[in-house]
Design a protein around this motif. Structure first.
Motif, PDB file in Angstrom:
ATOM      1  N   HIS A 119       0.510   3.902 -11.544  1.00 24.20           N
ATOM      2  CA  HIS A 119       0.390   5.031 -10.815  1.00 24.20           C
ATOM      3  C   HIS A 119      -0.048   6.363 -11.589  1.00 24.20           C
ATOM      4  CE1 HIS A 119      -2.348   6.287  -7.935  1.00 24.20           C
ATOM      5  NE2 HIS A 119      -1.758   7.226  -7.519  1.00 24.20           N
TER       6      HIS A 119
ATOM      7  N   GLY B 111      -2.968   6.049  -2.677  1.00 22.82           N
ATOM      8  CA  GLY B 111      -2.574   4.898  -3.655  1.00 22.82           C
ATOM      9  C   GLY B 111      -1.124   4.765  -4.414  1.00 22.82           C
ATOM     10  N   PRO B 112      -0.777   4.040  -5.487  1.00 18.29           N
ATOM     11  CA  PRO B 112      -2.462   2.093  -5.703  1.00 18.29           C
ATOM     12  C   PRO B 112      -1.584   1.067  -4.608  1.00 18.29           C
ATOM     13  CG  PRO B 112       0.610   2.162  -6.540  1.00 18.29           C
ATOM     14  CD  PRO B 112       0.731   4.071  -6.124  1.00 18.29           C
TER      15      PRO B 112
ATOM     16  N   GLN C 269       0.539  -1.220   0.201  1.00 19.83           N
ATOM     17  CA  GLN C 269       0.046  -0.082   0.136  1.00 19.83           C
ATOM     18  C   GLN C 269       0.745   1.048  -0.131  1.00 19.83           C
ATOM     19  OE1 GLN C 269      -3.547   0.278   2.724  1.00 19.83           O
ATOM     20  NE2 GLN C 269      -2.887   2.203   3.182  1.00 19.83           N
TER      21      GLN C 269
END
Length: 368
Positions: free
Chosen positions: A81, A87-88, A61
């Motif tokens: 991303h 995120g990602p 995470q």
């Protein structure tokens, strides 16, 4: 890497280069131009770490990468991303190894804020022209339990009775099964413990069985929404700076099966209500003649605008505390968090609660 530069995470590329002596302080003179040159390069960030978990439902995470990146674990491409605000997230159960692992983040060159989603007070018309670039928030590797509890969301229904609503989302991490009432047909329950955070007072504790058809539990895909209402005994109210004390509570929600804890989540909150009321003369279209009513009392909001505190993305708790403690000393009790800035951190909101500062988070703004 022999020619690598040590970097701290959370942090930015520029902070790492400055601390390593590669570039001068970007905040001195016109040194931000030298930092901007580095923003137009691509950067590799590497971290070697040891893993000794179960290897089941392993989640990688990222809580904030700025701004465009590719992610690799042990040489395996996980995905791309874009966008700095969260995120990602990757399921890396099939890639992670017992023992040593290597995580690689390939940061693409920074681009103008009109073409992506970053805080846009970094383009020269605030305090620096340094387009943000780096891993600015935490990175974690976690073995997920079969059910995860997300942070409880607490709202005050009545400041007179201490009536609270708590909303907890339960995520089913066993992906081959949807979250249905059958999933919860076992001996699952939610246990909530509420304790004073910054004062001595009464705590509260309750357990709620998650049984099929039970009031307050609804289902949506792989998520179960639990919404409960209760009265807090011997409660104390939270007041804005200058109007009273900032009594705060901590809530810990634990998901249990057969009495054994599976996961827990925490949040802090104050018991308070807020509404806007018109003056006794009534509302008018040609003026803002409304007042803020907090806990049933009209409060004069003495506010200021809040913008992102650092173009180099040094968003540490001490940095926030240095500013917010002075805000309390100035007698302010309200902030408008500018929508073109940062989607603020938990440290910011926790310290605002502690110092009695109400926050209006403006919707992010943009221009064509």
């Amino acid at each position: 890497w022999p020619d690598g530069v040590p970097a701290k995470v959370p942090g930015s590329i520029y902070t790492a280069l400055f601390e390593a002596g590669v570039i001068p302080d970007p905040y001195v003179g016109r040194n931000d131009a030298l930092a901007m040159e580095e923003s137009q390069r691509a950067w590799f960030c590497k971290r070697t770490f040891s893993y000794s978990g179960s290897g089941k439902r392993v989640m990688l995470q990222f809580d904030g990468v700025c701004d465009r990146c590719e992610i690799y674990l042990n040489g395996t491409f996980l995905g791309t991303h874009q966008g700095m605000f969260g995120g990602p997230f990757f399921d890396v159960s099939h890639v992670i190894r017992q023992g040593e692992n290597t995580l690689l983040v390939y940061l693409l060159p920074a681009i103008h804020f009109n073409n992506t989603v970053v805080f846009n007070c970094s383009d020269g018309w605030h305090y620096a022209r340094i387009w943000p670039l780096g891993i600015w928030n935490s990175v974690t590797v976690t073995d997920l339990p079969e059910i995860t509890a997300e942070a409880p969301f607490v709202t005050t229904v009545s400041h007179e009775k201490g009536t609270l609503d708590v909303h907890i989302d339960l995520i089913n991490n066993v992906k081959e099964n949807d979250f249905t009432e059958v999933t919860l047909s076992g001996a699952y329950q939610v246990t909530c413990l509420i304790r004073p955070k910054n004062f001595t007072g009464t705590a509260a504790y309750f357990t709620y069985p998650l049984q099929p058809g039970r009031k307050g539990v609804t289902f949506e895909g792989d998520t179960a929404h639990v919404r409960l209402r209760f009265d807090m005994p011997d409660f104390r109210l939270w007041w804005p700076n200058g109007s009273g004390a900032q009594h705060l509570y901590t809530m810990t929600a634990t998901i249990e099966r057969g009495g054994a804890p599976l996961s827990e989540a925490k949040t802090s909150f104050g018991i308070r209500t807020l509404k806007m009321e018109p003056y006794p003369s009534g509302e008018r279209e040609d003026m803002y003649n409304r007042k803020a009513v907090i806990n049933g009392r009209g409060i004069f909001l003495k506010g200021a605008g809040w913008c992102t505190i650092d173009a180099l993305m040094r968003f540490t708790r001490p940095a926030y505390d240095r500013i917010l403690s002075r805000t309390k000393q100035e007698g302010l009790n309200f902030f408008r968090a500018w929508g073109g800035g940062l989607t603020e951190t938990e440290d910011f909101y926790e310290l605002c609660d502690a110092y009695g500062i109400c926050v209006y988070q403006e919707w992010p703004c943009c221009w064509d």
